[in-house]
Structure formats: structure tokens, C-alpha cells
Design a protein around this motif. Sequence first.
Motif, PDB file in Angstrom:
ATOM      1  N   PHE A 126      64.019  23.115  31.264  1.00  8.61           N
ATOM      2  CA  PHE A 126      62.905  23.300  32.161  1.00  8.61           C
ATOM      3  C   PHE A 126      62.338  22.128  32.589  1.00  8.61           C
ATOM      4  CE2 PHE A 126      62.691  27.433  29.386  1.00  8.61           C
ATOM      5  CZ  PHE A 126      63.376  28.074  30.402  1.00  8.61           C
ATOM      6  N   LYS A 127      62.734  20.814  32.421  1.00  5.93           N
ATOM      7  CA  LYS A 127      62.278  19.660  32.676  1.00  5.93           C
ATOM      8  C   LYS A 127      62.360  19.183  34.149  1.00  5.93           C
ATOM      9  CE  LYS A 127      61.726  17.979  27.857  1.00  5.93           C
ATOM     10  NZ  LYS A 127      62.111  16.918  27.164  1.00  5.93           N
ATOM     11  N   LEU A 128      63.188  19.954  34.860  1.00  4.44           N
ATOM     12  CA  LEU A 128      63.371  19.523  36.319  1.00  4.44           C
ATOM     13  C   LEU A 128      62.473  19.936  37.089  1.00  4.44           C
ATOM     14  CD1 LEU A 128      65.510  18.212  37.932  1.00  4.44           C
ATOM     15  CD2 LEU A 128      66.415  20.343  38.551  1.00  4.44           C
ATOM     16  N   GLY A 129      61.919  18.851  37.806  1.00  6.56           N
ATOM     17  CA  GLY A 129      60.943  19.093  39.075  1.00  6.56           C
ATOM     18  C   GLY A 129      61.227  19.370  40.506  1.00  6.56           C
ATOM     19  N   HIS A 130      60.822  20.245  41.131  1.00 11.49           N
ATOM     20  CA  HIS A 130      61.197  20.164  42.447  1.00 11.49           C
ATOM     21  C   HIS A 130      59.856  19.687  43.372  1.00 11.49           C
ATOM     22  CE1 HIS A 130      62.798  22.442  46.182  1.00 11.49           C
ATOM     23  NE2 HIS A 130      61.405  22.475  46.384  1.00 11.49           N
ATOM     24  N   VAL A 131      59.932  18.419  43.655  1.00  7.43           N
ATOM     25  CA  VAL A 131      58.866  17.817  44.375  1.00  7.43           C
ATOM     26  C   VAL A 131      58.806  18.018  45.972  1.00  7.43           C
ATOM     27  CG1 VAL A 131      57.649  15.489  44.570  1.00  7.43           C
ATOM     28  CG2 VAL A 131      58.806  16.080  42.694  1.00  7.43           C
TER      29      VAL A 131
END
Length: 589
Positions: A126-131
Motif C-alpha cells: 500500500f506504499k505506492l503513490g499515484h501522484v
Amino acid sequence: MANDILHRGEKSRAKDSNIATFLCLDFKDFFINKLAKIRENITHSLAILGPFSFSIASIAEVNSLDNFRPTDPEEVAMIINTMKCKNSPTDVIPTIVLKNCVDIFAHALSYLANLSFASGTFPKSFKLGHVIPLLKKKGSDEADPSSYRPITNLTTISKILEKLVLSRLRPHVHTSSNFSIHQSAYRPEHSTETALLKVTDDLNVAMDSKVCSTLLSLDISAAFDMIDIDKLVTRLDSVFGIRGSASSWILSYLSGRECYIALDGCRSPTWSTFCGVPQGSVLGPLLFSAFVSPISKIFEHFGIKHHQYADDTQMYTEIKSTTGPDARNLSECVDAVTHWFLSNGLLLNSNKTEFIVFGTRQQLAKFDTQSAMKIGVSDVHISSIIKTLGVQLDATLSMDSQVNSIVKSCNYHIRSLRHVRKSLTLDSTKTIASGLVLARLDYCNSLLYGTSDNNIIKLQRVQNNLARVVLELPWRSCLGESLKDLHWLPVSKRIDYKIALITFKTRCSNQPAYLRSMLVDRKHVLNLRSNDSLLLNIPRRGTAKARRGFSHAAPTVWNSLSLSVRQSISLGIFKKRLKTEFYRIAFGL
């Protein structure tokens, strides 16, 4: 949906996928290089200034929080049911599925959360960020990457875990004696409006004392993105007593994160982040507020008033001249605050820091408005108007500039709504009108108490024009009973309504503390029946300007209410009775 109906949706910046890919790479490089450049500036400044040696008042002992209490399916289900049906591109399970199958997912997510809390580990998946790069201000140069703010879109399950932690972490931090009472961001009963009511009341009272006040609005460069994770965890331990598995969970949540830029269906390569709290996260604002909370000790040491809303900081004080001891004290405080931010890995942006002097026209005529305040190595000159927390404040606090801005913005939306009115139902039109126009009329409208009649007329004209569009009346027709039929209070009563509502909430919750201290119950030495009438003391103010402040406006409006309204036992009952009373007064019923 309103944006789509009014054709106000953001236009795609790139039709060609190759162009979009290059833009993603440009944004990625810009955001990474921006943080690197800020770190270089901080290192260079600290090499000149040396280590921070200012003596901050001792930290009070607090209760420790060693672990997060376990959750249960009922708590998780409540969070899922109250979430909006929004999805992240990184979601595996759509939010609508979570909500429709809440009984199943509540048990699974409750089990997952308890494992996470017990081990002090946040799931790596859950640490992947969609910026997503979003324009900071409308009308900014869309070709300039510096015009954008990187907002991280996290998975829905990640946000559920964050909300569970927030419900455990926030009460501990906010009730701590080490947490600044002048921090208004993301706290129950606190808002930008309550923060501005406190600041403007102090400024108005100073004018009543026949002295000018100066205010510095400080801006931090990439504030959320520059937080040092190790320093944050250490501060949570030393200042707020967050230790054990709770501390380990926060460290795990913040470290080892990855993100990528997404734009027009394309995305950049993924890169790792080594500092900061994700913008757009649930926990980010609380963690940032806790990190910068000790700075209040510096302001207290110098006797400088201040207020914070997340990374927005206003420092203000009474001042007689730009060369006297008051100015020197303010300058020394600015130096100490600047140095503290540098030593904590944060850089004040002098280009966006604003400086203004408040006073009456007579007071300002005697003041040297050509002087400047030094922030780091840059001079910040006095402005005639500043915009803080979405409100424009002019040097005399007349609110003329703010009213003109509201009128301009509202008229733009009224014209847009007018073009599509025939295609909408009455109910949908009223909903859009409320969200796009009335919300702007009501935003921080308690600050307009006592403003000039001309300003009230301007705002009332906006509301009248909106009513004509909603009811499909001729543009210059007489409204008659239209506002009454729409159940819209006139502008002047909407202002009184907001002040009364904030007063009721403050009296019931005793929050915000900085407003509650202004509300003093009226007591008599003799045991009179009026002692049970819930009246407030109205402080004496020598000028009309000072009587516009919340400390005078709140008890004045409150005492004018009927006893049945003041004695309401719940917020719902109070709002209903208050609206009815003002409605009858406004329309002579």
C-alpha cells in the motif's frame, strides 16, 4: 458533476501519448530536483548560521502511547460506509465493492489492521503513490511545473488503515499540553474561519488601542514533502510520548514509499521517496502539525502572537515604528523562527512570504510603509493587501478587497449557471447554486460583521441575481417573495447566523480554546432570574472598528437571540430554531 454540467472541467494538457510521457518525465525530474535544491539551500544557510542554539522552553511530561488499541469489524464498517465512492488507480478492489460487501470486508480489514498494529508494520503493497500534478492557483502558467502541487492518490484500503490510526493518534496529540492551541488545521471545531476570527480580533483590538500591528504570513517551500522522517519519529517520541509499536508503525508507514507521476493516461517511472509525508494522505496533516508544534515556544519567548493552519503561519504583533524596540524584537523572532525551520529541514520561501501593517487610515498615515523585513537573505516589503487562508485582508481590515473578490467569483459562476439553467430541474439548480455561489458567500463570512453597508449591498446583489437565475426570472425583475420562497436568508442575516453558530459550538465544546476565552458568561452577584438566561458579557470597545471583532460580535449577536434559541440542547435543534428566528425577522413574519 457541477463542473461537467457547466463545462468547467479541466482540459487535457496533452492529446498525444508521446507528449504526455515527456510531461510525466518533466514533472518527475522537476519535483525531485526541487527537493534536492531546497536541501542544498538549507545546507548552505546552516553553514552560515551554524547549529540552532536557541533555548526553547522545556517540554512538559505527557502520557505515553505505546501501541494502537485493536479495532473491530464494527469500527471498520463505519469507516467504509462513510467513505465517498472514489477510487484510486492503484486500487485492486473498487470502493463501491467494499461498500456493497461491507460485512465481508469489514472482518477481513479488521483482521489486517490488528496484525499491522501488533507488528508495528504498514503493508508494503500500500506504499505506492499515484501522484497527480494539480495547479496551485487557477490562471497559473500550465507549462511551468512550479505552478503545480504533487497530490498523492493512495489506495482506498490504505486510507482505511490511516483513518483507524488517526482516530487513535489524534486525541492523544491534540490533548497533549505540548500541542499548540494556536494550530487550527484538521481539528474538531477548528477551521480557517475560527483561525481568522482570532487573528482579526487581535488586530482590531490593537487598532482600538491606537497602535498599528504588523503581520507576517510565512510560507514554507514544499513543506509536507521536506519533513525529515527520523526527526518526525523522534519528535513524536520526545514531545508527545508516542513509542513502542505505535512509533514503529508510523516509521513503517512513512519509510520505503514509492510513487510515480500520472498524466493523461501516461505515467513516469517509479522512484523512491526518502522524506516527507504524502500530500493527500489522511495522516499527513496531523503528523506535520505535530512536527512543527514546538515552534510556538519561540513565539511565546518573544511575546509575538501567532497562528498556524498546517504549514500556513501568521505571526503578528503591535508595533509603533520600524526602528523601535518592537521592530527589533519582531526581527529577532523572525531570525529565530527561520533558523528553527532550517535546523528541522524546512525552508521559508521569501518569495511567497507576505508582510503587511494594519491600522486605521490615520495610524497608517504616520507609519513608514516603505520599510522591509528580512527573511533569510531576502527583503520582504510591506503589502497593502495579503491573502491568507483564502481571505484577502487589507491594511484597514475594511474587507473591501475580499468582498470585491467574492462578487467577481460569484458573478462568474452565476453567468455559467444561467447558460444551462433551462436544461436543469429546479432542485438540481438549487444544489449547484448552493455549492458554487452560496458557499462562496458564506466562506468566512463572519469576518464581514460590521463591514460597510456598501459591501453588504454588493453581496446582496449577487444573491439576488442568483435567485433570478434559479427561479428563471427576468434579469432585472423585482424579486418580491423570491428569497423567502427559496428559504435563503439575506446576506446580513447569513453573517449573524454564522457568528451565532460558531458561538454555540464554541460554548458547547469549549473549542477552539482561543475563541472560548473570549466568551465570558454574564454573572450577577445577586441571585437573579437573568442568571439563567445564558447571556454573555459584551466587552467595551471604543471604536466601531474594534466592535467588529469576534470578542464583541459574538456576545452581541448571541444576546440578541431569543431565550428558546440560546437554550437549545443540541446543534440540530439550535440550527433549526436559529434559522426560523432569523427567517421571521428577515421577512417580517
